[in-house]
Enzyme design. Structure first.
Site, PDB file in Angstrom:
ATOM      1  N   HIS A 199      -2.830   5.586 -10.196  1.00  0.00           N
ATOM      2  CA  HIS A 199      -1.580   5.300  -9.494  1.00  0.00           C
ATOM      3  C   HIS A 199      -0.633   4.604 -10.473  1.00  0.00           C
ATOM      4  O   HIS A 199      -0.842   3.452 -10.840  1.00  0.00           O
ATOM      5  CB  HIS A 199      -1.891   4.407  -8.286  1.00  0.00           C
ATOM      6  N   GLY A 247      -9.440  -2.501  -1.634  1.00  0.00           N
ATOM      7  CA  GLY A 247      -9.788  -3.384  -2.742  1.00  0.00           C
ATOM      8  C   GLY A 247     -10.575  -4.586  -2.307  1.00  0.00           C
ATOM      9  O   GLY A 247     -11.802  -4.593  -2.311  1.00  0.00           O
ATOM     10  N   GLY A 250      -3.110  -0.362   0.681  1.00  0.00           N
ATOM     11  CA  GLY A 250      -2.513  -1.664   0.944  1.00  0.00           C
ATOM     12  C   GLY A 250      -3.180  -2.415   2.076  1.00  0.00           C
ATOM     13  O   GLY A 250      -2.929  -2.127   3.244  1.00  0.00           O
ATOM     14  N   GLY A 275       2.386  -3.789  -6.123  1.00  0.00           N
ATOM     15  CA  GLY A 275       2.389  -4.703  -7.260  1.00  0.00           C
ATOM     16  C   GLY A 275       2.204  -6.163  -6.940  1.00  0.00           C
ATOM     17  O   GLY A 275       2.193  -6.994  -7.848  1.00  0.00           O
ATOM     18  N   GLY A 324      -2.270 -10.031  -1.938  1.00  0.00           N
ATOM     19  CA  GLY A 324      -2.308 -10.954  -0.809  1.00  0.00           C
ATOM     20  C   GLY A 324      -1.375 -10.644   0.337  1.00  0.00           C
ATOM     21  O   GLY A 324      -1.108 -11.510   1.171  1.00  0.00           O
ATOM     22  N   HIS A 336      -9.858   4.121  -7.670  1.00  0.00           N
ATOM     23  CA  HIS A 336      -8.403   4.002  -7.669  1.00  0.00           C
ATOM     24  C   HIS A 336      -7.986   3.041  -8.776  1.00  0.00           C
ATOM     25  O   HIS A 336      -8.430   1.892  -8.805  1.00  0.00           O
ATOM     26  CB  HIS A 336      -7.905   3.490  -6.317  1.00  0.00           C
TER      27      HIS A 336
END
Length: 219
Positions: A65, A197, A176, A142, A145, A32
């Site tokens: 993306h 991630g 996300g 964007g 955390g 990704h």
């Protein structure tokens, strides 16, 4: 079978070649790749040259993306850089259908992305019928955390119902703060492509991918 897409946003670029090889060996399906313009979202990330530079390194699917205003301007360059799938934000396109058509005309798969606060009702039946994937953001795009938004599970279920009626071959991608603590929930809700991630890149990347794949495949 649901697919796993490690997000390069969390990769260590000093060891990117090695990490791509680890992803392949551990069973990742996609890579990704977030592209940010600093305007549609507040940060900058990756561009055509960076994508092109890593394309020869791996045969993994490049899932690009685009968090970019009017991404139609860059569709052909992204295809030439090595994208296999290009997803664009509904909120970033003046004419989403024209943008999707432009992507499909290059021969790559096309997807539409929705921010968490964009209602699913804004996603028309015409758009759903055109795309290969609908991506739901489960955090605001964007910004790093953030916590997974719990209401996202109901959105995935609602979208699953629509996709099954309107375009059964379409994937549902989620992106996300997804890790071992919630990946089974999002798959059970109907997601078929899982972007992850930090949960994968913190620690042993290969073992983390293998464990995530095990959890995904157990649903």
């Amino acid at each position: 079978m649901p697919k796993l897409a490690p997000s390069l946003l969390e990769a260590d670029y000093c060891f990117l070649y090695d990490q791509l090889k680890i992803m392949e060996k551990a069973g990742a399906d996609y890579v990704h790749i977030d592209v940010m313009d600093g305007a549609f979202v507040p940060n900058l990330a990756l561009g055509m040259k960076e994508i092109q530079s890593i394309r020869p390194v791996t045969e993994l699917v490049f899932d690009v993306h685009m968090m970019v205003n009017e991404p139609i301007r860059y569709v052909r360059q992204m295809k030439e850089a090595g994208a296999d799938i290009i997803t664009v934000h509904l909120e970033a396109c003046e004419d989403p259908q024209e943008t999707i058509l432009a992507i499909k005309e290059t021969g790559v798969k096309a997807g539409i992305v929705l921010k968490p606060d964009t209602k699913l009702s804004e996603l028309s039946e015409a758009i759903i019928s055109m795309v290969d994937v609908v991506q739901l953001m489960t955090v605001q795009p964007g910004l790093a955390g953030q916590k997974f938004i719990p209401e996202s599970l109901n959105r995935i279920k609602e979208l699953r119902d629509r996709i099954d009626r309107e375009n059964p071959g379409c994937e549902i991608e989620v992106d996300g703060n997804i890790g071992v603590h919630n990946v089974q929930d999002v798959v059970a809700a109907g997601a078929t492509v899982i972007v992850s991630g930090k949960a994968l890149f913190d620690g042993d990347l290969g073992k983390n991918i293998s464990e995530m794949k095990r959890l995904i495949e157990s649903i």
